[in-house]
Design an enzyme around this catalytic site. Structure first.
Site, PDB file in Angstrom:
ATOM      1  N   PRO A  25     -28.599  32.792 -44.629  1.00  0.00           N
ATOM      2  CA  PRO A  25     -28.266  34.173 -44.287  1.00  0.00           C
ATOM      3  C   PRO A  25     -28.220  35.017 -45.564  1.00  0.00           C
ATOM      4  O   PRO A  25     -27.560  34.637 -46.532  1.00  0.00           O
ATOM      5  CB  PRO A  25     -26.877  34.053 -43.641  1.00  0.00           C
ATOM      6  CG  PRO A  25     -26.320  32.738 -44.103  1.00  0.00           C
ATOM      7  CD  PRO A  25     -27.490  31.850 -44.360  1.00  0.00           C
ATOM      8  N   THR A  27     -27.818  39.051 -46.678  1.00  0.00           N
ATOM      9  CA  THR A  27     -27.613  40.479 -46.437  1.00  0.00           C
ATOM     10  C   THR A  27     -28.606  41.278 -47.271  1.00  0.00           C
ATOM     11  O   THR A  27     -28.719  41.053 -48.478  1.00  0.00           O
ATOM     12  CB  THR A  27     -26.160  40.845 -46.800  1.00  0.00           C
ATOM     13  OG1 THR A  27     -25.315  40.235 -45.828  1.00  0.00           O
ATOM     14  CG2 THR A  27     -25.931  42.341 -46.831  1.00  0.00           C
ATOM     15  N   ALA A  58     -25.932  38.457 -42.342  1.00  0.00           N
ATOM     16  CA  ALA A  58     -24.679  38.689 -41.628  1.00  0.00           C
ATOM     17  C   ALA A  58     -24.822  39.927 -40.736  1.00  0.00           C
ATOM     18  O   ALA A  58     -25.242  40.993 -41.199  1.00  0.00           O
ATOM     19  CB  ALA A  58     -23.545  38.886 -42.620  1.00  0.00           C
ATOM     20  N   GLY A 177     -17.943  31.906 -41.092  1.00  0.00           N
ATOM     21  CA  GLY A 177     -16.549  31.585 -41.424  1.00  0.00           C
ATOM     22  C   GLY A 177     -16.393  31.339 -42.913  1.00  0.00           C
ATOM     23  O   GLY A 177     -15.550  30.540 -43.313  1.00  0.00           O
ATOM     24  N   ALA A 178     -17.225  32.016 -43.725  1.00  0.00           N
ATOM     25  CA  ALA A 178     -17.264  31.734 -45.172  1.00  0.00           C
ATOM     26  C   ALA A 178     -17.084  33.011 -45.991  1.00  0.00           C
ATOM     27  O   ALA A 178     -16.877  34.096 -45.458  1.00  0.00           O
ATOM     28  CB  ALA A 178     -18.608  31.075 -45.509  1.00  0.00           C
ATOM     29  N   TYR A 181     -14.693  36.578 -45.777  1.00  0.00           N
ATOM     30  CA  TYR A 181     -14.679  37.560 -44.677  1.00  0.00           C
ATOM     31  C   TYR A 181     -13.575  37.212 -43.670  1.00  0.00           C
ATOM     32  O   TYR A 181     -12.781  36.298 -43.895  1.00  0.00           O
ATOM     33  CB  TYR A 181     -16.072  37.652 -44.053  1.00  0.00           C
ATOM     34  CG  TYR A 181     -17.088  38.169 -45.062  1.00  0.00           C
ATOM     35  CD1 TYR A 181     -16.924  39.433 -45.641  1.00  0.00           C
ATOM     36  CD2 TYR A 181     -18.150  37.397 -45.485  1.00  0.00           C
ATOM     37  CE1 TYR A 181     -17.819  39.904 -46.593  1.00  0.00           C
ATOM     38  CE2 TYR A 181     -19.051  37.867 -46.438  1.00  0.00           C
ATOM     39  CZ  TYR A 181     -18.874  39.125 -46.989  1.00  0.00           C
ATOM     40  OH  TYR A 181     -19.751  39.592 -47.937  1.00  0.00           O
ATOM     41  N   ARG A 268     -18.992  25.597 -56.982  1.00  0.00           N
ATOM     42  CA  ARG A 268     -19.908  25.943 -58.079  1.00  0.00           C
ATOM     43  C   ARG A 268     -20.513  24.674 -58.671  1.00  0.00           C
ATOM     44  O   ARG A 268     -19.849  23.652 -58.796  1.00  0.00           O
ATOM     45  CB  ARG A 268     -19.166  26.707 -59.168  1.00  0.00           C
ATOM     46  CG  ARG A 268     -18.717  28.052 -58.689  1.00  0.00           C
ATOM     47  CD  ARG A 268     -19.050  29.161 -59.649  1.00  0.00           C
ATOM     48  NE  ARG A 268     -18.727  30.435 -59.025  1.00  0.00           N
ATOM     49  CZ  ARG A 268     -19.588  31.168 -58.330  1.00  0.00           C
ATOM     50  NH1 ARG A 268     -20.838  30.791 -58.185  1.00  0.00           N
ATOM     51  NH2 ARG A 268     -19.220  32.309 -57.787  1.00  0.00           N
ATOM     52  N   GLY A 298     -27.080  26.861 -54.614  1.00  0.00           N
ATOM     53  CA  GLY A 298     -27.599  26.398 -55.895  1.00  0.00           C
ATOM     54  C   GLY A 298     -28.651  25.319 -55.809  1.00  0.00           C
ATOM     55  O   GLY A 298     -29.026  24.751 -56.830  1.00  0.00           O
ATOM     56  N   GLY A 319     -31.101  30.230 -50.379  1.00  0.00           N
ATOM     57  CA  GLY A 319     -30.880  31.665 -50.349  1.00  0.00           C
ATOM     58  C   GLY A 319     -31.839  32.413 -51.250  1.00  0.00           C
ATOM     59  O   GLY A 319     -32.914  32.857 -50.830  1.00  0.00           O
TER      60      GLY A 319
HETATM   61  C1  LIG Z   1     -28.675  38.897 -51.609  1.00  0.00           C
HETATM   62  C2  LIG Z   1     -27.722  37.921 -51.003  1.00  0.00           C
HETATM   63  C3  LIG Z   1     -27.186  38.174 -49.760  1.00  0.00           C
HETATM   64  C4  LIG Z   1     -26.349  37.249 -49.140  1.00  0.00           C
HETATM   65  N1  LIG Z   1     -25.892  37.500 -47.880  1.00  0.00           N
HETATM   66  C5  LIG Z   1     -25.202  36.555 -47.205  1.00  0.00           C
HETATM   67  C6  LIG Z   1     -24.873  36.730 -45.833  1.00  0.00           C
HETATM   68  O1  LIG Z   1     -25.215  37.745 -45.214  1.00  0.00           O
HETATM   69  N2  LIG Z   1     -24.176  35.747 -45.231  1.00  0.00           N
HETATM   70  C7  LIG Z   1     -23.793  34.607 -45.879  1.00  0.00           C
HETATM   71  O2  LIG Z   1     -23.175  33.727 -45.273  1.00  0.00           O
HETATM   72  N3  LIG Z   1     -24.118  34.408 -47.175  1.00  0.00           N
HETATM   73  C8  LIG Z   1     -24.836  35.337 -47.830  1.00  0.00           C
HETATM   74  N4  LIG Z   1     -25.231  35.107 -49.123  1.00  0.00           N
HETATM   75  C9  LIG Z   1     -25.029  33.761 -49.708  1.00  0.00           C
HETATM   76  C10 LIG Z   1     -26.296  32.923 -49.478  1.00  0.00           C
HETATM   77  O3  LIG Z   1     -26.478  32.630 -48.106  1.00  0.00           O
HETATM   78  C11 LIG Z   1     -26.244  31.600 -50.245  1.00  0.00           C
HETATM   79  O4  LIG Z   1     -25.164  30.838 -49.795  1.00  0.00           O
HETATM   80  C12 LIG Z   1     -26.112  31.824 -51.743  1.00  0.00           C
HETATM   81  O5  LIG Z   1     -27.137  32.702 -52.200  1.00  0.00           O
HETATM   82  C13 LIG Z   1     -26.196  30.514 -52.532  1.00  0.00           C
HETATM   83  O6  LIG Z   1     -27.389  29.835 -52.218  1.00  0.00           O
HETATM   84  P1  LIG Z   1     -28.660  29.876 -53.212  1.00  0.00           P
HETATM   85  O7  LIG Z   1     -28.198  29.281 -54.503  1.00  0.00           O
HETATM   86  O8  LIG Z   1     -29.702  29.036 -52.516  1.00  0.00           O
HETATM   87  O9  LIG Z   1     -29.064  31.300 -53.369  1.00  0.00           O
HETATM   88  C14 LIG Z   1     -26.017  36.045 -49.793  1.00  0.00           C
HETATM   89  C15 LIG Z   1     -26.531  35.803 -51.072  1.00  0.00           C
HETATM   90  C16 LIG Z   1     -27.387  36.706 -51.664  1.00  0.00           C
HETATM   91  C17 LIG Z   1     -27.961  36.392 -53.013  1.00  0.00           C
END
Ligand SMILES: Cc1cc2nc3c(=O)[nH]c(=O)nc-3n(C[C@H](O)[C@H](O)[C@H](O)COP(=O)(O)O)c2cc1C
Length: 373
Positions: A25, A27, A58, A177-178, A181, A268, A298, A319
Site C-alpha cells: 500500500p 499513499t 490507504a 492496523g499499522a 493510525y 528497522r 526494506g 513499497g
Molecule cells: C510513498 C509511500 C507511501 C506509503 N503509503 C502507505 C499506505 O498508504 N499504507 C501503508 O500501510 N503503508 C504505506 N507506506 C509504507 C509502505 O507500504 C512500506 O511498508 C514501506 O515503504 C517500507 O517498505 P519498502 O522498504 O519496501 O519501501 C508508504 C510508504 C511510502 C514510501
C-alpha cells in the site's frame, strides 16, 4: 520450490498467485477531492501482472478518516464508481487487488476534517511535531478522544467501507492496523490512555482492532480480509512497551477470526557485514499465525528470496521499489537494474510525473538503486 523462491507460485486462500512479489500500500495523494482519478487506472495496471497481487494505497473509510490531502476514500457512491475502472483494468491483466481500508485518527489535521473539527482518536494527546523528508514541518492539533458510545459507529464505518470495496470489484480488503493510525492508536500503550473497556491491558487495547476485523470479516467473509500490523514501529509517536506480546496477541486473535492473511512490518533493518539485513524479529508471529504471512519493510530481491526460501514469509511486500519499478517482478526475474525512486514526487499531485512515468525495462537507462533508509 523454484530456483528463484520469489517466483514460486502460491495459493492465497482461493486465489492462485504466480509469484510472491506483492505491491505494498502506497499513499500517492493524487485522488483529488478524495475521489480516485483515471490516472490511477494507468498507475495500478502498469504494476499488475498475471497472478500478481496489489494492495491499494490507504483508502479512507469515512469523511473523518483522511490524514493527507487527496487520499482516496471508499465511503461515497462517487468513490465506489471511480474505483471500478481501476479494479477492472488490474483484473484485465490477471492480477488480484485488495483495497487497504484506513482511518488516520489523530494523524490528521483540522483542514481534512468535516467543518474543521478536531480529528478523532483513542486519546486527546496530539502527535508530536513531525519533520518531513522534504524539509517541511507538520504540526498536529489535539485530537478529540472518542467516547465509548461512539466506537461502534467507527467499527461500522470499516464494515461499510469493506462492503463498498467489494461492490467496487476489489478481491478483498486489507485493514490498516499499522503505522500510527487510528487502529494502532488504540492498540499501543503510548497512545492509549483510556479508562474504559477499550483501554488498559492488552485485551482491552486490542478490542477496537478486533471488533473492526470481526465486523469486516462478517460483512465480506474472512477469506477476503487481511490485516496490516506494525507492532515494532513507532511512527507518529505510536509505540508499544512490549511489541512482541502485542504481535503475538494479535496473531492468536486473528487465527480465531479466521482471516486470510497477516501482513507485518519489519522493525528497522540492521547493517550486517556492510549491507542491510532483515533481523527476523517477526518469526514468533509467523509461527503463531495460521494463515498467509506477509512481510514488508526494506526488502530487496536477495532478502526476499531468502525469507521465502527459509519459510519465514509466504509473500514479500515491496513499497518503494514497486513505486519506482512498474515491472518489478520482471526485473527481479531477469536480475535487471532497478530505477531509483524519487522521494520528492512521492506525495505530489501530478498525474504523471513520479507516478506513471517510471520507465519499464525496455526503455530504462537507470542503474542499480541503493536504498538510503
Ligand atoms: C510513498 C509511500 C507511501 C506509503 N503509503 C502507505 C499506505 O498508504 N499504507 C501503508 O500501510 N503503508 C504505506 N507506506 C509504507 C509502505 O507500504 C512500506 O511498508 C514501506 O515503504 C517500507 O517498505 P519498502 O522498504 O519496501 O519501501 C508508504 C510508504 C511510502 C514510501
Amino acid at each position: 520450490m523454484a530456483a528463484m523462491p520469489l517466483l514460486d507460485p502460491y495459493k492465497l486462500g482461493k486465489f492462485d498467485l504466480s509469484h510472491r512479489i506483492v505491491m505494498a500500500p502506497l499513499t500517492r495523494c493524487r485522488s483529488y477531492g478524495n475521489v480516485p482519478q483515471p490516472h490511477a487506472i494507468v498507475y495500478y495496471s502498469q504494476r499488475a501482472t498475471k497472478g500478481g497481487f496489489l494492495i491499494t494505497e490507504a483508502t479512507g473509510v469515512s469523511n473523518t478518516a483522511h490524514g493527507y490531502k487527496d487520499s482516496p476514500g471508499v465511503w461515497s457512491k462517487e468513490q465506489v464508481e471511480a474505483w471500478k475502472p481501476i479494479v477492472s483494468a488490474v483484473h484485465a491483466k490477471g492480477s488480484l487487488i485488495f483495497c487497504q481500508i484506513w482511518h488516520a485518527g489523530r494523524s490528521s489535521i483540522t483542514d481534512f476534517q468535516p467543518n474543521g473539527q478536531a480529528p478523532i482518536s483513542s486519546t486527546d494527546k496530539p502527535v508530536p511535531t513531525q519533520y518531513l523528508h522534504d524539509g517541511n514541518v507538520q504540526e498536529y492539533p489535539a485530537p478529540r478522544r472518542l467516547t465509548t458510545e461512539e466506537i461502534p459507529q467507527i467499527v461500522n464505518d470499516f464494515r461499510l467501507a469493506a462492503r463498498n470495496a467489494i461492490d467496487a470489484g476489489f478481491d478483498g480488503v486489507e485493514i490498516h492496523g499499522a503505522n500510527g493510525y487510528l487502529i494502532e492508536q488504540f492498540m499501543k500503550d503510548s497512545t492509549n490512555d483510556r479508562g474504559d473497556e477499550y483501554g488498559g491491558g492488552i485485551d482491552n487495547r486490542c478490542r477496537f482492532a478486533l471488533e473492526v476485523v470481526e465486523a469486516v470479516a462478517e460483512e465480506v467473509g474472512g477469506h477476503r480480509v487481511g490485516m496490516r500490523l506494525s507492532p515494532f514501529l513507532d511512527l507518529m509517536d505510536c509505540w508499544d512497551s512490549d511489541p512482541e506480546a502485542l504481535g503475538l496477541h494479535m496473531a492468536a486473535k486473528l487465527n480465531e477470526l479466521g482471516i486470510l492473511y497477516c501482513h507485518m512490518l519489519e522493525p528497522r533493518m540492521v547493517k550486517v557485514e556492510g549491507r542491510y539485513q532483515i533481523p527476523h524479529r517477526l518469526l514468533p508471529m509467523r509461527k503463531a499465525f495460521r494463515g498467509t504471512f506477509m512481510v514488508a519493510g526494506g526488502y530487496d530481491r536477495e532478502e526476499g528470496n531468502k525469507v521465502v526460501a527459509e519459510g519465514y514469509a509466504d509473500l514479500v511486500v515491496y513499497g518503494r521499489l514497486f513505486l519506482a519499478n512498474p515491472d518489478l517482478p520482471r526485473r527481479f526475474e531477469v536480475g535487471a537494474a532497478l530505477n531509483k525512486y524519487n522521494r520528492l514526487t512521492f506525495y505530489t499531485p501530478d498525474p504523471v510525473v513520479g507516478y506513471t512515468d517510471y520507465p519499464f525495462l525496455e526503455t530504462s537507462n537507470f542503474t542499480q538503486d541503493n536504498l538510503d533508509l
